[in-house]
Design an enzyme around this catalytic site. Structure first.
Site, PDB file in Angstrom:
ATOM      1  N   GLU A   1      10.636  15.685  15.006  1.00  0.00           N
ATOM      2  CA  GLU A   1      10.987  15.535  13.598  1.00  0.00           C
ATOM      3  C   GLU A   1      10.194  16.563  12.791  1.00  0.00           C
ATOM      4  O   GLU A   1       8.972  16.455  12.680  1.00  0.00           O
ATOM      5  CB  GLU A   1      10.622  14.112  13.146  1.00  0.00           C
ATOM      6  CG  GLU A   1      11.073  13.795  11.753  1.00  0.00           C
ATOM      7  CD  GLU A   1      10.647  12.407  11.317  1.00  0.00           C
ATOM      8  OE1 GLU A   1       9.503  11.996  11.608  1.00  0.00           O
ATOM      9  OE2 GLU A   1      11.462  11.719  10.669  1.00  0.00           O
TER      10      GLU A   1
ATOM     11  N   GLU B   1      10.055   0.795  10.320  1.00  0.00           N
ATOM     12  CA  GLU B   1      11.107   1.778   9.990  1.00  0.00           C
ATOM     13  C   GLU B   1      10.470   3.142  10.205  1.00  0.00           C
ATOM     14  O   GLU B   1       9.597   3.544   9.439  1.00  0.00           O
ATOM     15  CB  GLU B   1      11.532   1.628   8.524  1.00  0.00           C
ATOM     16  CG  GLU B   1      12.127   0.290   8.172  1.00  0.00           C
ATOM     17  CD  GLU B   1      13.623   0.209   8.462  1.00  0.00           C
ATOM     18  OE1 GLU B   1      14.222   1.238   8.814  1.00  0.00           O
ATOM     19  OE2 GLU B   1      14.171  -0.888   8.349  1.00  0.00           O
TER      20      GLU B   1
ATOM     21  N   CYS C   1      13.790  10.521   6.806  1.00  0.00           N
ATOM     22  CA  CYS C   1      13.866   9.995   8.167  1.00  0.00           C
ATOM     23  C   CYS C   1      15.288  10.065   8.707  1.00  0.00           C
ATOM     24  O   CYS C   1      15.496  10.173   9.904  1.00  0.00           O
ATOM     25  CB  CYS C   1      13.384   8.554   8.164  1.00  0.00           C
ATOM     26  SG  CYS C   1      14.151   7.598   6.856  1.00  0.00           S
TER      27      CYS C   1
ATOM     28  N   LYS D   1       0.846  -1.195   0.000  1.00  0.00           N
ATOM     29  CA  LYS D   1       0.000   0.000   0.000  1.00  0.00           C
ATOM     30  C   LYS D   1       0.882   1.246   0.000  1.00  0.00           C
ATOM     31  O   LYS D   1       1.545   1.558   0.983  1.00  0.00           O
ATOM     32  CB  LYS D   1      -0.927   0.052   1.231  1.00  0.00           C
ATOM     33  CG  LYS D   1      -2.021   1.112   1.035  1.00  0.00           C
ATOM     34  CD  LYS D   1      -2.620   1.635   2.302  1.00  0.00           C
ATOM     35  CE  LYS D   1      -1.866   2.734   2.966  1.00  0.00           C
ATOM     36  NZ  LYS D   1      -1.729   3.995   2.187  1.00  0.00           N
TER      37      LYS D   1
HETATM   38  P1  NAD Z   1       2.715   8.132   8.032  1.00  0.00           P
HETATM   39  O1  NAD Z   1       3.059   7.372   9.237  1.00  0.00           O
HETATM   40  O2  NAD Z   1       1.704   9.200   8.130  1.00  0.00           O
HETATM   41  O3  NAD Z   1       2.201   7.156   6.874  1.00  0.00           O
HETATM   42  C1  NAD Z   1       2.984   6.070   6.411  1.00  0.00           C
HETATM   43  C2  NAD Z   1       2.083   5.053   5.756  1.00  0.00           C
HETATM   44  O4  NAD Z   1       1.220   4.513   6.753  1.00  0.00           O
HETATM   45  C3  NAD Z   1       1.164   5.615   4.666  1.00  0.00           C
HETATM   46  O5  NAD Z   1       1.048   4.676   3.622  1.00  0.00           O
HETATM   47  C4  NAD Z   1      -0.151   5.752   5.388  1.00  0.00           C
HETATM   48  O6  NAD Z   1      -1.255   5.699   4.525  1.00  0.00           O
HETATM   49  C5  NAD Z   1      -0.116   4.556   6.299  1.00  0.00           C
HETATM   50  N1  NAD Z   1      -0.996   4.629   7.467  1.00  0.00           N
HETATM   51  C6  NAD Z   1      -1.482   5.724   8.096  1.00  0.00           C
HETATM   52  N2  NAD Z   1      -2.290   5.352   9.119  1.00  0.00           N
HETATM   53  C7  NAD Z   1      -2.278   4.002   9.146  1.00  0.00           C
HETATM   54  C8  NAD Z   1      -2.899   3.027   9.983  1.00  0.00           C
HETATM   55  N3  NAD Z   1      -3.718   3.376  10.979  1.00  0.00           N
HETATM   56  N4  NAD Z   1      -2.664   1.723   9.735  1.00  0.00           N
HETATM   57  C9  NAD Z   1      -1.839   1.358   8.736  1.00  0.00           C
HETATM   58  N5  NAD Z   1      -1.240   2.231   7.894  1.00  0.00           N
HETATM   59  C10 NAD Z   1      -1.452   3.536   8.106  1.00  0.00           C
HETATM   60  O7  NAD Z   1       4.105   8.687   7.455  1.00  0.00           O
HETATM   61  P2  NAD Z   1       4.334   9.623   6.198  1.00  0.00           P
HETATM   62  O8  NAD Z   1       3.893  11.000   6.573  1.00  0.00           O
HETATM   63  O9  NAD Z   1       3.781   8.985   4.971  1.00  0.00           O
HETATM   64  O10 NAD Z   1       5.921   9.565   6.062  1.00  0.00           O
HETATM   65  C11 NAD Z   1       6.775  10.351   6.804  1.00  0.00           C
HETATM   66  C12 NAD Z   1       7.281   9.598   8.005  1.00  0.00           C
HETATM   67  O11 NAD Z   1       7.900   8.380   7.590  1.00  0.00           O
HETATM   68  C13 NAD Z   1       8.358  10.351   8.763  1.00  0.00           C
HETATM   69  O12 NAD Z   1       8.140  10.233  10.144  1.00  0.00           O
HETATM   70  C14 NAD Z   1       9.632   9.636   8.362  1.00  0.00           C
HETATM   71  O13 NAD Z   1      10.671   9.770   9.291  1.00  0.00           O
HETATM   72  C15 NAD Z   1       9.173   8.243   8.208  1.00  0.00           C
HETATM   73  N6  NAD Z   1      10.080   7.492   7.331  1.00  0.00           N
HETATM   74  C16 NAD Z   1      10.906   6.544   7.885  1.00  0.00           C
HETATM   75  C17 NAD Z   1      11.820   5.861   7.085  1.00  0.00           C
HETATM   76  C18 NAD Z   1      12.762   4.848   7.654  1.00  0.00           C
HETATM   77  O14 NAD Z   1      13.370   4.108   6.893  1.00  0.00           O
HETATM   78  N7  NAD Z   1      12.943   4.760   8.964  1.00  0.00           N
HETATM   79  C19 NAD Z   1      11.875   6.126   5.719  1.00  0.00           C
HETATM   80  C20 NAD Z   1      11.022   7.076   5.198  1.00  0.00           C
HETATM   81  C21 NAD Z   1      10.121   7.751   6.015  1.00  0.00           C
END
Ligand code: NAD
Length: 497
Positions: free
Chosen positions: A400, A261, A300, A187
């Site tokens: 962050e 992650e 991240c 997804k």
């Molecule tokens: P997010 O947590 O808002 O969303 C990530 C994903 O989770 C999306 O696909 C979203 O639709 C889904 N999601 C949201 N609510 C959910 C739920 N209740 N159940 C299951 N899935 C759900 O994050 P974002 O805003 O898309 O991305 C930015 C964040 O991601 C930042 O905090 C960044 O640090 C982190 N990130 C981490 C890494 C890593 O490798 N550690 C890499 C990239 C981004």
């Protein structure tokens, strides 16, 4: 190649992209759609994707489950060949993937989008190369005994992606999961679905139907349905720590495998020996890279807390401000652009609010006064901000921001700087700059982070385990060890001959 996933239309109509389930391109079962907005052109809708829900997840999981037994039963060289063919097919279309990335995410073509596609290709090739390493052991248990283990695939992996670099994060999960014999339901994020759908289209000719499925939709609906689905054996999640904790709870409640992650607020420590006259420009360039300014700080692993030794504090700030200030913010598709756009209005407003609050703190020094800028046709453009003389306990130094905002903190003593660096609930990445090997490595070893770079600020190293300490996550990706641990389970078999 002519794609079904294209954003070029004959007229002014917005194209509808279907999602990919069981080898078919399908719309949501309830017929609902979601707009995909191009962040570099304010509010311009470039495509619609299905707003998938629990029934769509059911359908995708059923397809993945029915494809899994035959996929796992193949000789590993067959899965290896599929991954190599996919890598070649992506490479043949690399420029179109990069251009789509720029339009879908706002990440600039030259500095971000092309390197992201290169990482995708590299990881398909890397995991193809190690396909035969998902193997067990035989114990030397003497005559009449055959005691061995098998590394068996987990089954169906639910991969949930963020928007900041969708192809790179897909690359961390899909080739490893697939080559180990799992099938996948992925997804993409609401704000970055297009390149992942294109990836499915390019990969489809090389995979049996149902092996790779993409469900688009809202996180709280489609994402939640994946995490809670009894037919998903493992959840591989990348996103924010807030959502990640919830995902961990839901997956944990049914004892599903999970890797998380998550976010970061990574320290970057500059020692005086890295800022001598002959080194200062190179170190500043590396700090700029590590801060991921050219991904608008939407990373991240951004080294977003910069600790500079007081002996070199002023000249280093001046050099860094000159380099960062020279970055060209603009149209992600333009070749000369260094920094593209923030992903959406919500994130744009959130970054602006952090900057406003940071600028109001007592004693703060504004070294680079960034903020809203509107090149071209509008869109969520922000130029970089550098705030100095920051305290490590201010909100802007602890949370962050996920934008082009760097905070700088002076230090005098190595114990003090290591304590400040580790005073964070995050522990994803860190950067150490020093010409003294002992000092550099001692610091690297004492930092509580899953990934420390010394005298470099670039991206992850294919083949090495990557993941977070503390609230930055659980599990490792990018490596053969991480993939064996994360995408297989061990079965022991004891035979009396
Ligand atoms: P997010 O947590 O808002 O969303 C990530 C994903 O989770 C999306 O696909 C979203 O639709 C889904 N999601 C949201 N609510 C959910 C739920 N209740 N159940 C299951 N899935 C759900 O994050 P974002 O805003 O898309 O991305 C930015 C964040 O991601 C930042 O905090 C960044 O640090 C982190 N990130 C981490 C890494 C890593 O490798 N550690 C890499 C990239 C981004």
């Amino acid at each position: 190649m002519k794609y079904q996933t294209t954003i070029e239309t004959a007229g002014t109509d917005v194209p509808d992209w279907n999602m990919f389930v069981g080898g078919e391109w399908v719309s949501a079962l309830d017929g609902t759609w979601a707009d995909v907005v191009c962040p570099s052109r304010d509010n311009s809708v470039i495509a619609r994707v299905p707003a998938g829900g629990p029934l769509d997840v059911d359908r995708a999981v059923a397809a993945a489950r029915s494809a899994q037994p035959a996929w796992r039963a193949l000789h590993f060289t067959v899965r290896q060949k599929a991954l190599l063919d996919i890598a070649d097919a992506i490479e043949a279309e690399a420029e179109s993937f990069a251009s789509l990335t720029a339009q879908d995410t706002g990440n600039a073509l030259r500095t971000q989008a092309r390197p992201e596609v290169n990482t995708l290709i590299a990881l398909f090739r890397y995991f193809a190369g190690v396909a035969g390493e998902f193997k067990g052991t035989v114990l030397p248990a003497g005559d009449g005994q055959l005691q061995y283990t098998r590394q068996e695939p987990l089954g169906v992996v639910g991969a949930i992606l963020p928007w900041n670099s969708p192809l790179m994060i897909a690359a961390m999960k899909l080739p490893a999961a697939l080559v180990a014999g799992n099938t996948v339901v992925v997804k993409p994020a609401e704000d970055g679905p297009l390149t992942v759908l294109r990836l499915a289209e390019v990969a489809a000719p090389f995979l049996p139907a149902g092996v790779l499925n993409v469900v688009t939709g809202d996180g709280a609906i489609a994402g939640e349905a994946i995490v809670g689905h009894p037919g998903i054996d493992k959840v591989s999640f990348t996103g924010s720590s807030k959502v990640g904790k919830h995902v961990g709870e839901v997956a944990g409640a049914r004892l599903a495998h999970a890797s998380l992650e998550l976010g970061g607020k990574s320290p970057c420590i500059v020692f005086p020996s890295a800022a001598t006259e002959d080194r200062i420009a190179e170190t500043a360039a590396g700090v700029l890279l590590g801060m991921r300014f050219t991904r608008q700080g939407q990373s991240c692993t951004a080294g977003s807390r910069l600790f500079v030794h007081r002996d070199v504090y002023e000249p280093f700030l001046a050099e860094l401000a000159a380099q960062v200030g020279a970055l060209k913010v603009g149209d992600p598709l333009a070749e000369e652009t260094d920094m593209g756009t923030i992903i959406n209005r919500k994130q744009y407003e959130s970054v602006c609010a952090y900057v406003d609050e940071g600028k109001k703190q007592d004693g703060v020094r504004i070294v680079l006064d960034g903020g809203p800028t509107q090149p071209g046709e509008g869109g969520y453009y922000l130029s970089p901000t550098i705030l100095a003389d920051v305290s490590n306990d201010w909100r802007i130094a602890r949370e962050e921001v996920f934008g082009p905002v760097l905070v700088v903190i002076p230090w005098d003593d190595v114990e003090e700087v290591i304590a400040m660096a580790n005073d964070s609930h995050y522990g994803l990445a860190a950067f150490v700059w020093s010409q003294n090997l002992t000092e550099a490595l001692d610091t690297a070893h004492r930092i509580e982070s899953g990934w420390v770079q010394v005298n470099q600020g670039g991206g992850q190293m294919v083949g090495q385990s990557y993941g977070g300490y503390k609230e930055s996550g659980i599990g490792r990706e990018f490596s053969i060890e991480g993939a064996v641990a994360g995408f297989t389970q061990t079965k022991q078999i004891n035979v009396r001959l």
